[in-house]
Design a protein around this motif. Structure first.
Motif, PDB file in Angstrom:
ATOM      1  N   HIS A 224      -1.353  -4.207   4.947  1.00 62.50           N
ATOM      2  CA  HIS A 224      -1.038  -3.732   6.292  1.00 62.50           C
ATOM      3  C   HIS A 224      -2.314  -3.492   7.091  1.00 62.50           C
ATOM      4  CE1 HIS A 224      -2.060   0.670   5.928  1.00 62.50           C
ATOM      5  NE2 HIS A 224      -2.099   0.308   4.670  1.00 62.50           N
TER       6      HIS A 224
ATOM      7  N   ALA B 294      -4.186   0.737  -0.898  1.00 64.70           N
ATOM      8  CA  ALA B 294      -4.786  -0.538  -0.477  1.00 64.70           C
ATOM      9  C   ALA B 294      -4.156  -1.730  -1.208  1.00 64.70           C
ATOM     10  CB  ALA B 294      -6.307  -0.531  -0.635  1.00 64.70           C
TER      11      ALA B 294
ATOM     12  N   CYS C  24       0.850  -1.186   0.000  1.00 61.79           N
ATOM     13  CA  CYS C  24       0.000   0.000   0.000  1.00 61.79           C
ATOM     14  C   CYS C  24       0.893   1.246   0.000  1.00 61.79           C
ATOM     15  CB  CYS C  24      -0.904  -0.015   1.232  1.00 61.79           C
ATOM     16  SG  CYS C  24      -1.966   1.447   1.366  1.00 61.79           S
TER      17      CYS C  24
ATOM     18  N   ASP D  93       0.621   3.623   1.911  1.00 62.15           N
ATOM     19  CA  ASP D  93       0.644   4.118   3.293  1.00 62.15           C
ATOM     20  C   ASP D  93       2.068   4.527   3.709  1.00 62.15           C
ATOM     21  OD1 ASP D  93      -1.373   3.676   5.925  1.00 62.15           O
ATOM     22  OD2 ASP D  93       0.777   3.810   6.352  1.00 62.15           O
TER      23      ASP D  93
ATOM     24  N   CYS E 121      -5.468   0.042   7.280  1.00 65.75           N
ATOM     25  CA  CYS E 121      -5.378   0.602   5.927  1.00 65.75           C
ATOM     26  C   CYS E 121      -6.559   1.567   5.709  1.00 65.75           C
ATOM     27  CB  CYS E 121      -5.405  -0.515   4.890  1.00 65.75           C
ATOM     28  SG  CYS E 121      -5.258   0.101   3.201  1.00 65.75           S
ATOM     29  N   GLY E 122      -6.243   2.818   5.397  1.00 71.77           N
ATOM     30  CA  GLY E 122      -7.292   3.825   5.200  1.00 71.77           C
ATOM     31  C   GLY E 122      -8.273   3.440   4.102  1.00 71.77           C
TER      32      GLY E 122
HETATM   33 ZN    ZN Z   1      -3.218   1.095   3.126  1.00 70.30          ZN
END
Ligand code: ZN
Length: 203
Positions: free
Chosen positions: A103, A72, A48, A50, A106-107
């Motif tokens: 992870h 994602a 991701c 992130d 994850c947003g």
């Molecule tokens: Zn993520």
């Protein structure tokens, strides 16, 4: 704790870079001369975007891991960027493993679990379209998610497993697997501990 901040200026970035390069050269005198002659990464990491994790969680140096980050960790098999990344890493660079690493927290996954998709569709339509893939996965595991103690974590896990399966079915990956040139792993990075756990593997 962090090196830079929202208030940092370009001069701060350049200064931070100079210090980093000096430290790296001191610690690994052969690193930049070696990297200057080209790259021979052993691993393709798909993760991701992130900010809390990247290939450094394996303790590696620049030059070891070819990385592709997408929100994602979505890597649809029909997607041009996915196919191009796999062809380059496996057939041109000759990596010996492909790691799909999702992870926790994850947003992108959280927005699906927390019913934020209608709002995203209004405000960030491209992001919402990108995350459709996770929405489909959440529908597929709807009953398991409804019973889960931590549905967000479970969907992070199912999302990573889904993309691992998609990856192994990609033409470039399946050919390299059949020829014994690569292994494929699905992992989950825990943002609160820094530890990675195994979800699936061809090994
Ligand atoms: Zn993520």
């Amino acid at each position: 704790m962090f090196t830079l901040s929202p208030e940092s200026r370009l001069t701060d970035l350049l200064e931070a870079n100079r210090e980093w390069a000096q430290d790296m050269s001191r610690e690994h005198p052969q690193l930049f001369p070696t990297n200057g002659r080209g790259q021979q990464p052993h691993t393709l990491l798909i993760s991701c975007s992130d900010s809390r994790y990247n290939e450094n969680c394996f303790g590696v140096l620049p030059g070891e891991v070819f990385t592709w980050k997408s929100i994602a960790n979505i890597c649809r098999p029909e997607d041009l960027a996915t196919c191009a990344t796999l062809e380059f890493a496996i057939d041109v660079l000759g990596v010996s493993r492909v790691v799909l690493c999702g992870h926790t927290d994850c947003g992108g996954v959280n927005s699906c679990v927390r019913g934020q998709m209608p709002q995203l569709e209004r405000n960030c339509p491209h992001l919402a379209e990108h995350l459709n893939d996770v929405v489909e996965t959440s529908k597929q595991y709807a009953s398991e998610l409804a019973d889960a103690r931590d549905p967000a974590r479970l969907l992070c896990l199912r999302n990573a497993q889904k993309h691992y399966i998609d990856l192994t079915q990609n033409k470039t990956v399946s050919r390299a697997l059949a020829e014994g040139r690569i292994q494929v792993y699905a992992l989950l990075y825990n943002v609160d501990t820094g530890l990675v756990e195994k979800l699936a593997s061809t090994e």
